[in-house]
Design a protein around this motif. Structure first.
Motif, PDB file in Angstrom:
ATOM      1  N   ASP A 266      41.700  -0.895  23.542  1.00 48.11           N
ATOM      2  CA  ASP A 266      41.267  -2.066  22.785  1.00 48.11           C
ATOM      3  C   ASP A 266      42.379  -3.107  22.760  1.00 48.11           C
ATOM      4  N   TYR A 267      41.971  -4.355  22.612  1.00 42.60           N
ATOM      5  CA  TYR A 267      42.940  -5.464  22.648  1.00 42.60           C
ATOM      6  C   TYR A 267      42.451  -6.596  21.761  1.00 42.60           C
ATOM      7  N   SER A 268      43.360  -7.156  20.970  1.00 41.84           N
ATOM      8  CA  SER A 268      43.048  -8.291  20.101  1.00 41.84           C
ATOM      9  C   SER A 268      43.837  -9.508  20.548  1.00 41.84           C
ATOM     10  N   SER A 272      41.551 -14.027  17.438  1.00 42.16           N
ATOM     11  CA  SER A 272      40.751 -13.024  16.719  1.00 42.16           C
ATOM     12  C   SER A 272      39.675 -12.411  17.599  1.00 42.16           C
ATOM     13  N   LEU A 273      39.586 -12.811  18.873  1.00 46.02           N
ATOM     14  CA  LEU A 273      38.667 -12.170  19.803  1.00 46.02           C
ATOM     15  C   LEU A 273      39.164 -10.753  20.077  1.00 46.02           C
ATOM     16  N   TYR A 274      38.255  -9.795  19.988  1.00 44.07           N
ATOM     17  CA  TYR A 274      38.610  -8.384  20.103  1.00 44.07           C
ATOM     18  C   TYR A 274      37.726  -7.710  21.137  1.00 44.07           C
ATOM     19  N   PHE A 275      38.332  -6.899  22.016  1.00 40.42           N
ATOM     20  CA  PHE A 275      37.599  -6.135  23.019  1.00 40.42           C
ATOM     21  C   PHE A 275      37.924  -4.650  22.873  1.00 40.42           C
ATOM     22  N   PHE A 315      31.078   2.768  26.737  1.00 42.26           N
ATOM     23  CA  PHE A 315      30.953   1.911  25.565  1.00 42.26           C
ATOM     24  C   PHE A 315      31.731   0.619  25.769  1.00 42.26           C
ATOM     25  N   MET A 316      31.137  -0.498  25.360  1.00 37.55           N
ATOM     26  CA  MET A 316      31.783  -1.804  25.432  1.00 37.55           C
ATOM     27  C   MET A 316      31.508  -2.551  24.136  1.00 37.55           C
ATOM     28  N   GLN A 317      32.522  -3.221  23.599  1.00 33.82           N
ATOM     29  CA  GLN A 317      32.344  -3.950  22.349  1.00 33.82           C
ATOM     30  C   GLN A 317      33.232  -5.189  22.339  1.00 33.82           C
ATOM     31  N   SER A 318      32.691  -6.251  21.768  1.00 32.54           N
ATOM     32  CA  SER A 318      33.468  -7.469  21.559  1.00 32.54           C
ATOM     33  C   SER A 318      33.102  -8.045  20.199  1.00 32.54           C
ATOM     34  N   THR A 319      34.109  -8.458  19.425  1.00 33.71           N
ATOM     35  CA  THR A 319      33.872  -9.104  18.139  1.00 33.71           C
ATOM     36  C   THR A 319      34.720 -10.365  18.053  1.00 33.71           C
ATOM     37  N   PHE A 322      34.396 -16.196  13.673  1.00 35.30           N
ATOM     38  CA  PHE A 322      34.105 -17.621  13.826  1.00 35.30           C
ATOM     39  C   PHE A 322      34.694 -18.441  12.687  1.00 35.30           C
ATOM     40  N   HIS A 323      34.863 -17.803  11.550  1.00 31.80           N
ATOM     41  CA  HIS A 323      35.336 -18.447  10.320  1.00 31.80           C
ATOM     42  C   HIS A 323      35.865 -17.323   9.440  1.00 31.80           C
ATOM     43  N   PRO A 324      36.796 -17.595   8.524  1.00 32.00           N
ATOM     44  CA  PRO A 324      37.254 -16.513   7.647  1.00 32.00           C
ATOM     45  C   PRO A 324      36.131 -15.787   6.925  1.00 32.00           C
ATOM     46  N   LEU A 325      34.974 -16.441   6.775  1.00 32.39           N
ATOM     47  CA  LEU A 325      33.851 -15.818   6.076  1.00 32.39           C
ATOM     48  C   LEU A 325      32.734 -15.352   7.004  1.00 32.39           C
ATOM     49  N   LEU A 326      32.845 -15.660   8.305  1.00 30.84           N
ATOM     50  CA  LEU A 326      31.762 -15.353   9.241  1.00 30.84           C
ATOM     51  C   LEU A 326      32.317 -14.690  10.494  1.00 30.84           C
ATOM     52  N   SER A 327      31.776 -13.527  10.838  1.00 32.05           N
ATOM     53  CA  SER A 327      32.179 -12.822  12.048  1.00 32.05           C
ATOM     54  C   SER A 327      30.940 -12.270  12.740  1.00 32.05           C
ATOM     55  N   GLY A 328      31.081 -11.983  14.011  1.00 36.32           N
ATOM     56  CA  GLY A 328      29.970 -11.434  14.777  1.00 36.32           C
ATOM     57  C   GLY A 328      30.473 -10.611  15.935  1.00 36.32           C
ATOM     58  N   GLY A 329      29.554  -9.873  16.539  1.00 33.81           N
ATOM     59  CA  GLY A 329      29.963  -9.049  17.663  1.00 33.81           C
ATOM     60  C   GLY A 329      28.787  -8.421  18.375  1.00 33.81           C
ATOM     61  N   LEU A 330      29.094  -7.797  19.488  1.00 41.57           N
ATOM     62  CA  LEU A 330      28.082  -7.106  20.279  1.00 41.57           C
ATOM     63  C   LEU A 330      28.695  -5.827  20.842  1.00 41.57           C
ATOM     64  N   ALA A 331      28.027  -4.710  20.607  1.00 45.24           N
ATOM     65  CA  ALA A 331      28.435  -3.423  21.178  1.00 45.24           C
ATOM     66  C   ALA A 331      27.313  -2.916  22.069  1.00 45.24           C
ATOM     67  N   SER A 332      27.687  -2.198  23.115  1.00 46.18           N
ATOM     68  CA  SER A 332      26.692  -1.671  24.053  1.00 46.18           C
ATOM     69  C   SER A 332      27.162  -0.334  24.587  1.00 46.18           C
TER      70      SER A 332
END
Length: 387
Positions: A266-268, A272-275, A315-319, A322-332
């Motif tokens: 994993d890498y950040s 704040s983009l994380y893989f 497994f693959m994931q990225s998060t 977008f904002h200190p109050l809003l985050s999102g991601g996709l895992a597969s």
């Protein structure tokens, strides 16, 4: 809705001074949450869309009865109502799982349209003195290093699909641990069970070498003799973890020898983009299992030797924040055996310091006549208040 008490935390040697300071100020602590989650599901073979609701309450209590002694209790209360409750026969029996040596759960209400279930999933005493730590009771014994699949987690394996159970299962067990130096320790643990073949009795040695946390483990894992190796460290700026466990049945059961190995990196980024990438090998798995969907929803009795019905899983994931109050991601998760895939998008919004709302998707696809076919599609909308 019942209200119950949950105890979390744990005194470990480096934190003894902090624990003693807390005890001087207060002899107990209480916190928890209430969640309401709406689920919308389309399942292959069912004509209608299923809409369900889950109200989930948890109270966490921690008590300091004496110096070097802590007590913990955690109880989760859940109320289910909706189409699945109406449709599935014996719905209450399907959710009354995760009991161990002691039956610490109860179906409080069992009606045609709604069910209330309560369970104690933590209830243990913890004693610590200098380099020693002892826990007895229902507790979580977490020997895993990776974030998705944990072949080293002989006691409390969990399912990545079960996203709404952050605390994860526990076991009725005795654990004795001795700290032997910086980042090093030795521990032994055993579960309690009436059937010897269902007990887990194992030891773990942890040490730090070459800037890696390394562990060696071995013992009896239900009907297997198990040996394992795990590590966690870095390859340059990326995290690098791995676990390997070998299971060899000691009885003439239906089990076959199995080797399970998982690797993750994993890498950040500063943005704040994380893989996160991970892979699992299960030599006892199948290239074309028939129970993929059933396995995904059967989460209560997962063990370290059956983390996936497939031989290979990727497994693959990225998060991203977008904002200190809003985050999102996709895992597969991709299963090369029959090209089945699992997709898990999510968005989380913090409404305040103790309110948050999440939107989570779970989509299961497999191939049929060389075309992708949806086994199940689900959307979960969850509101949480913590205190």
């Amino acid at each position: 809705m019942l209200l119950v008490c949950l105890f979390s935390g744990g005194g470990i040697a480096p934190l003894i001074a902090q624990e003693e300071s807390m005890k001087e100020q207060k002899k107990w602590s209480l916190h928890g949450y209430v969640k309401d989650m709406v689920s919308i599901m389309q399942i292959d073979g069912l004509e209608n869309t299923m809409v369900d609701n889950l109200v989930h309450n948890r109270l966490n209590f921690k008590w300091f009865p004496a110096p070097s002694l802590n007590a913990y209790l955690e109880i989760r209360n859940r109320m289910f109502f909706g189409d699945l409750v109406n449709t599935l026969p014996n719905y209450s029996e399907l959710i009354d799982i995760n009991n161990d040596y002691l039956d610490l759960s109860a179906i409080v209400v069992d009606r045609e349209k709604w069910v209330i279930h309560t369970m104690i999933d933590r209830a243990y005493l913890e004693w610590y003195k200098n380099e020693w730590e002892v826990r007895v009771g229902r507790q979580r014994i977490n020997w895993g290093k990776n974030l998705v699949w944990n072949p080293n987690d002989l006691f409390n394996a969990y399912s990545f699909f079960d996203f709404d159970y952050e605390e994860r299962p526990g076991s009725d067990a005795l654990r004795i641990k001795r700290y032997t130096g910086f980042a090093s320790s030795v521990e032994i643990a055993t579960t309690f069970h009436e059937d010897f073949d269902q007990m887990v009795i194992a030891g773990l040695w942890q040490l730090n070498r070459w800037n890696y946390d390394i562990q060696l483990l071995g013992g009896k894992s239900r009907e297997d003799i198990a040996l394992g190796l795990g590590w966690a460290g870095n390859l340059k700026d990326a995290g690098f973890k791995g676990e390997v466990s070998y299971f060899h049945p000691y009885t003439t059961s239906h089990l076959s020898p199995a080797l399970l190995a998982s690797l993750s990196a994993d890498y950040s980024f500063e943005s704040s983009l994380y893989f996160h990438l991970s892979a699992l090998l299960n030599t006892d798995g199948n290239m074309h299992p028939d129970d993929f969907l059933f396995f995904s929803f059967t989460r209560g009795k997962l063990t370290a030797r059956d983390l996936s019905p497939y031989r290979y899983s990727l497994f693959m994931q990225s998060t991203y924040s977008f904002h200190p109050l809003l985050s999102g991601g996709l895992a597969s998760i991709y299963f090369p055996g029959d090209h089945a895939t699992y997709w898990n998008p999510m968005v989380s919004l913090s409404l305040s310091s103790n309110w948050e709302v999440d939107m989570i998707g779970q989509l299961f696809f497999t191939t049929e006549n060389k075309q992708y076919h949806a086994l199940a599609k689900s959307l979960f909308i969850r509101l949480r208040w913590s205190f």
